[in-house]
Enzyme design. Structure first.
Site, PDB file in Angstrom:
ATOM      1  N   ARG A  39      -2.535   3.500   4.565  1.00  0.00           N
ATOM      2  CA  ARG A  39      -3.963   3.260   4.398  1.00  0.00           C
ATOM      3  C   ARG A  39      -4.513   2.516   5.619  1.00  0.00           C
ATOM      4  O   ARG A  39      -3.758   1.960   6.410  1.00  0.00           O
ATOM      5  CB  ARG A  39      -4.218   2.441   3.127  1.00  0.00           C
ATOM      6  CG  ARG A  39      -4.020   3.214   1.840  1.00  0.00           C
ATOM      7  CD  ARG A  39      -4.165   2.316   0.603  1.00  0.00           C
ATOM      8  NE  ARG A  39      -3.035   1.414   0.450  1.00  0.00           N
ATOM      9  CZ  ARG A  39      -2.928   0.501  -0.517  1.00  0.00           C
ATOM     10  NH1 ARG A  39      -3.905   0.366  -1.400  1.00  0.00           N
ATOM     11  NH2 ARG A  39      -1.859  -0.272  -0.596  1.00  0.00           N
ATOM     12  N   LYS A  99      -3.530  -4.287   3.176  1.00  0.00           N
ATOM     13  CA  LYS A  99      -2.519  -5.133   2.548  1.00  0.00           C
ATOM     14  C   LYS A  99      -2.487  -6.518   3.177  1.00  0.00           C
ATOM     15  O   LYS A  99      -3.027  -6.755   4.249  1.00  0.00           O
ATOM     16  CB  LYS A  99      -1.142  -4.475   2.660  1.00  0.00           C
ATOM     17  CG  LYS A  99      -0.986  -3.242   1.800  1.00  0.00           C
ATOM     18  CD  LYS A  99      -1.279  -3.512   0.328  1.00  0.00           C
ATOM     19  CE  LYS A  99      -0.275  -4.448  -0.323  1.00  0.00           C
ATOM     20  NZ  LYS A  99      -0.639  -4.772  -1.727  1.00  0.00           N
ATOM     21  N   HIS A 120      -3.150 -11.520  -2.628  1.00  0.00           N
ATOM     22  CA  HIS A 120      -2.153 -11.747  -3.682  1.00  0.00           C
ATOM     23  C   HIS A 120      -1.258 -12.934  -3.319  1.00  0.00           C
ATOM     24  O   HIS A 120      -0.038 -12.812  -3.183  1.00  0.00           O
ATOM     25  CB  HIS A 120      -1.316 -10.486  -3.915  1.00  0.00           C
ATOM     26  CG  HIS A 120      -2.111  -9.284  -4.321  1.00  0.00           C
ATOM     27  ND1 HIS A 120      -2.766  -9.181  -5.532  1.00  0.00           N
ATOM     28  CD2 HIS A 120      -2.386  -8.128  -3.658  1.00  0.00           C
ATOM     29  CE1 HIS A 120      -3.389  -8.022  -5.615  1.00  0.00           C
ATOM     30  NE2 HIS A 120      -3.187  -7.367  -4.490  1.00  0.00           N
ATOM     31  N   GLU A 142      -9.157  -8.991  -4.067  1.00  0.00           N
ATOM     32  CA  GLU A 142      -8.839  -8.968  -5.491  1.00  0.00           C
ATOM     33  C   GLU A 142      -9.514 -10.060  -6.306  1.00  0.00           C
ATOM     34  O   GLU A 142      -9.451 -10.034  -7.543  1.00  0.00           O
ATOM     35  CB  GLU A 142      -7.316  -9.024  -5.703  1.00  0.00           C
ATOM     36  CG  GLU A 142      -6.665 -10.369  -5.413  1.00  0.00           C
ATOM     37  CD  GLU A 142      -6.203 -10.505  -3.965  1.00  0.00           C
ATOM     38  OE1 GLU A 142      -5.435 -11.447  -3.678  1.00  0.00           O
ATOM     39  OE2 GLU A 142      -6.613  -9.682  -3.123  1.00  0.00           O
ATOM     40  N   ASP A 294       2.424  -6.835  -7.543  1.00  0.00           N
ATOM     41  CA  ASP A 294       1.680  -7.529  -6.495  1.00  0.00           C
ATOM     42  C   ASP A 294       1.467  -8.995  -6.817  1.00  0.00           C
ATOM     43  O   ASP A 294       1.333  -9.823  -5.919  1.00  0.00           O
ATOM     44  CB  ASP A 294       0.310  -6.868  -6.283  1.00  0.00           C
ATOM     45  CG  ASP A 294       0.334  -5.831  -5.169  1.00  0.00           C
ATOM     46  OD1 ASP A 294       1.287  -5.846  -4.378  1.00  0.00           O
ATOM     47  OD2 ASP A 294      -0.596  -5.017  -5.098  1.00  0.00           O
TER      48      ASP A 294
END
Length: 395
Positions: A39, A99, A120, A142, A294
């Site tokens: 990605r 990420k 995370h 997130e 995660d």
């Protein structure tokens, strides 16, 4: 010119205030280096939006090659292509990733720089320590919220991971992969597989949608009675809904061929809902898929795996615990993610940290700021002193 996305986020802002006037920013997108992660943080369309708003964008060469977005597409959109990650990190005022930064990337971050990506942090003390030392302001996809109490930048990857969890679980159930040799939907005259999904949120509901489509016998377990009623109204007799207790989980896990862990405590480490003793009562060669990995995983026996080596076995139970699960469908996942993140990227480029002062949902994304940890659940898990984010940016 102010991008239309920023207008929607700042409808109540006083645009005449000097603190909120657009300032040019150089946005950098490095190539992801996590195992089998293809990605990328911006598509060419996103680059075009930033450039049209007056910003500069630098993309590491080859960053989008894995999903058919070559350097020329980015050049045509207005980006500058650079050869190395070092060039991206050293020059950028804001780094946009997918990420969490790996240790080598954390060491390239610097004070005053913005980092916008999934973090995370709660199950990752090493990353947290390195980001604190770097002096960066790190905003986590997130934990950004919305007016409906949702997590708008987590939702698209939760949708992908939920649907993919059933696909991967079905594959792991094949005999050649070490599974019990069960077809998820069965065939006429043969019973379908039983799939239990722990958690009825975005991941769980998307997992259920695919499992039902494949013909499996599906149960969702959740603690929220309103959520269970909602699921029952949508799917009626196609899904069994059960209230979550330790006994219920133990009984359903023992009967299941595939168990999907789909719980979420925003920003915090996942609760261990399936312990090792429960594995002893499960069917041999059944499968656990831990979508919560995660955040540390919701099965006691979970440990992070990669796309290169995605499974392991404990007590004859197959575990699939890939931390970047949506990376398996990187093209779909990139477009789904950047559709959601682009408005925030443009806003941060336009206004920098000032945007956090008037938008509480964006402020909720601030996890680390110039050496302070600003997300309470991370502090509680890892033992840092908590700094209220509004106070941190005011200082």
């Amino acid at each position: 010119m102010v991008c239309i996305y920023s207008k929607s986020l700042f409808a109540r802002a006083d645009s005449s205030n000097a603190a909120f006037r657009k300032a040019l920013m150089l946005v950098g997108v490095p190539k992801e280096i996590k195992n089998n992660e293809h990605r990328i943080g911006l598509t060419p369309a996103g680059v075009s939006e930033l450039v049209s708003a007056g910003h500069g964008v630098i993309i590491q060469s080859g960053g989008g090659n894995g999903i058919g977005l070559d350097d020329e597409k980015y050049r045509r959109a207005g980006a500058e292509i650079v050869a190395t990650a070092e060039s991206v990190f050293s020059r950028s005022e804001m780094v946009v990733k997918v990420k969490e930064p790996q240790p080598s990337e954390c060491k390239m971050l610097r004070p005053g720089q913005l980092l916008f990506t999934y973090l995370h942090l709660a199950p990752d003390p090493i990353q947290t320590e390195l980001l604190v030392k770097s002096g960066v302001s790190a905003i986590a996809y997130e934990t950004i919220t919305d007016d409906n109490g949702g997590l708008p930048l987590l939702a698209p990857m939760s949708e992908v991971a939920g649907r993919l969890s059933v696909q991967q679980g079905a594959y792991c159930l094949q005999k050649a992969q070490g599974g019990a040799g069960i077809l998820l939907g069965g065939v006429p005259g043969v019973q379908p597989a039983k799939v239990t999904i722990i958690g009825g949120g975005v991941v769980g509901l998307n997992a259920a949608r695919v499992a039902i489509g494949l013909g499996a016998n599906v149960t969702i377990i959740d603690r929220s009675l309103p959520r269970l009623r909602y699921i029952d109204e949508i799917y009626s007799e196609r899904i069994t809904t059960l209230f979550s207790t330790t006994q219920t989980i133990e009984e359903q896990v023992a009967e299941s061929d595939l168990v999907i862990g789909a719980i979420l405590v925003p920003g915090a480490a996942a609760t261990k809902l399936v312990n090792r003793d429960m594995l002893k009562g499960m069917k041999p060669n059944s499968v656990l898929v831990d979508v919560a990995i995660d955040q540390g995983g919701c099965f006691e026996t979970s440990r992070t795996t990669t796309h290169a080596n995605p499974t392991f076995s404990v007590d004859n139970i197959i575990h699939y615990c890939v931390a970047n699960m949506p990376g398996a469908v990187a093209r779909t996942a990139t477009f789904a993610l950047t559709n959601a993140t682009l408005p925030y990227v443009v806003t941060l480029a336009n206004y920098g940290l000032s945007s956090l002062k008037i938008d509480r949902h964006l402020l909720a994304g601030l996890n680390i700021h110039r050496g302070s940890v600003t997300f309470k659940a991370v502090c509680e898990t890892l033992g840092y002193d908590y700094t209220e984010p509004r106070h941190a940016i005011a200082a």
